[in-house]
Design an enzyme around this catalytic site. Structure first.
Site, short mmCIF file in Angstrom:
data_model
loop_
_atom_site.label_atom_id
_atom_site.label_comp_id
_atom_site.label_asym_id
_atom_site.label_seq_id
_atom_site.Cartn_x
_atom_site.Cartn_y
_atom_site.Cartn_z
N SER A 21 0.86 -1.18 0.00
CA SER A 21 0.00 0.00 0.00
C SER A 21 0.90 1.23 0.00
O SER A 21 1.67 1.42 -0.94
CB SER A 21 -0.95 -0.03 1.21
OG SER A 21 -1.84 1.07 1.17
N THR A 22 0.87 2.03 1.04
CA THR A 22 1.68 3.25 1.09
C THR A 22 3.16 2.94 0.92
O THR A 22 3.71 2.11 1.64
CB THR A 22 1.46 3.96 2.43
OG1 THR A 22 0.06 4.16 2.63
CG2 THR A 22 2.17 5.30 2.45
N HIS B 20 -2.47 -0.81 -3.50
CA HIS B 20 -3.55 0.12 -3.18
C HIS B 20 -3.22 1.48 -3.79
O HIS B 20 -2.22 2.10 -3.44
CB HIS B 20 -3.70 0.28 -1.67
CG HIS B 20 -4.05 -1.00 -0.96
ND1 HIS B 20 -3.88 -1.17 0.40
CD2 HIS B 20 -4.56 -2.17 -1.42
CE1 HIS B 20 -4.27 -2.38 0.74
NE2 HIS B 20 -4.69 -3.00 -0.34
N MET C 8 -0.01 0.90 5.07
CA MET C 8 -0.81 1.18 6.26
C MET C 8 -1.87 0.10 6.42
O MET C 8 -2.32 -0.51 5.45
CB MET C 8 -1.50 2.53 6.12
CG MET C 8 -0.58 3.71 6.32
SD MET C 8 -1.50 5.26 6.37
CE MET C 8 -2.13 5.35 4.70
N ASP D 240 -4.25 -5.07 5.71
CA ASP D 240 -4.61 -5.89 4.55
C ASP D 240 -3.46 -6.83 4.20
O ASP D 240 -2.30 -6.43 4.15
CB ASP D 240 -4.93 -5.00 3.35
CG ASP D 240 -5.49 -5.79 2.18
OD1 ASP D 240 -6.16 -6.80 2.41
OD2 ASP D 240 -5.25 -5.38 1.03
#
Length: 362
Positions: A171-172, A198, A287, A290
């Protein structure tokens, strides 16, 4: 338009729309982690101010009068490296391929521009959090600095490991992490890779195109029914879960988000658990949580699971959650993940994909 004095992360906003500029300034002022140092409407003004104000992070629009935000990003990263988050409307000009060009220019992430005020709580928090997190990333001349690479420490693969495909998720901070890992994999890498990142819906095609320029592997958006091929990377498209079908083909579905995410790392990893020791799962920076439960499903089924170590993860949320629930076979610093995968590929007899599938063109 200047901000309050305070101890927060110092943000420079570059946005030509007065409405959006006001919205972003309001989001920054309302977040105790951030401090607005200036909000300007042109790239030229931003280039003048960056060396004077030394902001910790820049919110950069793409479509600006005069010099555009991509050229400004390139100039800033060459002359005064500063973390840059592209805040842009992905629908205004699809041909611009905003995410590909922004990441290529040196931006750290791309987020969707707010449509107006009031911004919903989740959307405002997401933008503010991206600015805060990316301000912590050291940048050097267009490149992320992950720290000195120490001596390789490669754990031997489990004795019964017989992989035939890999799933990766982030993600991030994911685009740079994926670039680092994929860029170190050889052209003859023997397994297909399924990838979840993401990112805002309008930016996925550009992300896949950009990642294709960072590696010797072939990268593209996954398509329903694709038959996986060795050395190919299949990126989950916007707003669709990427999963492994019963015949080792690509399956996409638009089921509700899992844990707030679509595509979901948990959905991908859970679908890969059925192949047991035939699968490797890799969970990188991000973050939230998931991927943790899906990675645990894989490990319990006999798969091999790798998490990015805290020492290099921009955000250790996702890999940390996987570690806490016992989902991780091994945690490795980012620079050791690709060499470890290559070592597994060299040491373990290769199994084909499902009978008759390897070598077929999708």
């Amino acid at each position: 338009m200047t901000g309050r004095a305070g101890p927060g992360v110092r943000v420079l906003v570059v946005e030509d729309s007065a409405v959006v500029r006001h919205v972003l300034a309001r989001l920054i002022r309302d977040d105790p982690r951030l401090e607005l140092v200036e909000a300007v409407e042109t790239a030229e003004e931003a280039l003048r101010l960056v060396p004077l104000l030394r902001p910790d992070v820049i919110s950069m629009d793409v479509r600006l009068p005069g010099m555009d935000g991509l050229e400004a990003t390139r100039r800033i990263m060459a002359e005064c490296p500063t973390p840059i988050v592209i805040v842009s409307d992905s629908s205004t000009d699809p041909a611009l391929r905003i995410s590909m060009n922004a990441l290529r220019s040196g931006a750290l992430s791309v987020v969707q521009k707010p449509a107006g005020w009031p911004v919903d709580a989740a959307g405002g928090r997401a933008i503010a959090t991206q600015l805060y997190i990316m301000s912590q990333v050291p940048v050097i001349r267009h490149r992320l600095h992950y720290g000195a690479v120490g001596p390789a420490v490669e754990a031997p693969p489990p004795p019964r490991l017989r992989p035939r495909l890999i799933g990766m998720a982030a993600s991030t901070g994911g685009p740079q992490a994926f670039s680092h890992v994929m860029g170190a994999l050889p052209a003859g890498f023997p397994w297909p890779i399924l990838l979840v990142q993401h990112m805002g819906a309008g930016f996925m095609e550009g992300f896949a195109a950009w990642l294709d320029t960072q590696t010797r592997l072939s990268v593209g958006l996954a398509r329903q029914g694709d038959v996986m091929r060795p050395g190919h990377v299949y990126v989950a498209p916007a707003e669709a879960h990427l999963t492994l079908g019963a015949g080792d083909e690509i399956r996409l579905n638009h089921a509700p988000p899992v844990g707030g995410q679509r595509p979901s790392a948990n959905a991908l990893f859970a679908s890969m658990a059925r192949v047991g020791a035939g699968a490797i799962g890799v969970l990188l920076t991000g973050m939230g949580e998931d991927g943790a439960v899906g990675l645990r499903d894989m490990r319990r089924a006999g798969g091999y699971t790798i998490a990015e170590d805290r020492s290099t993860a921009i955000v250790h949320g996702m890999p940390g959650a996987a570690e806490r629930i016992g989902a991780v076979s091994i945690s490795l610093p980012l620079e050791q993940i690709a060499p470890h995968l290559v070592a597994i590929a060299s040491a373990v007899p290769r199994l084909p994909l499902a009978a008759g599938m390897e070598g077929r063109r999708p």
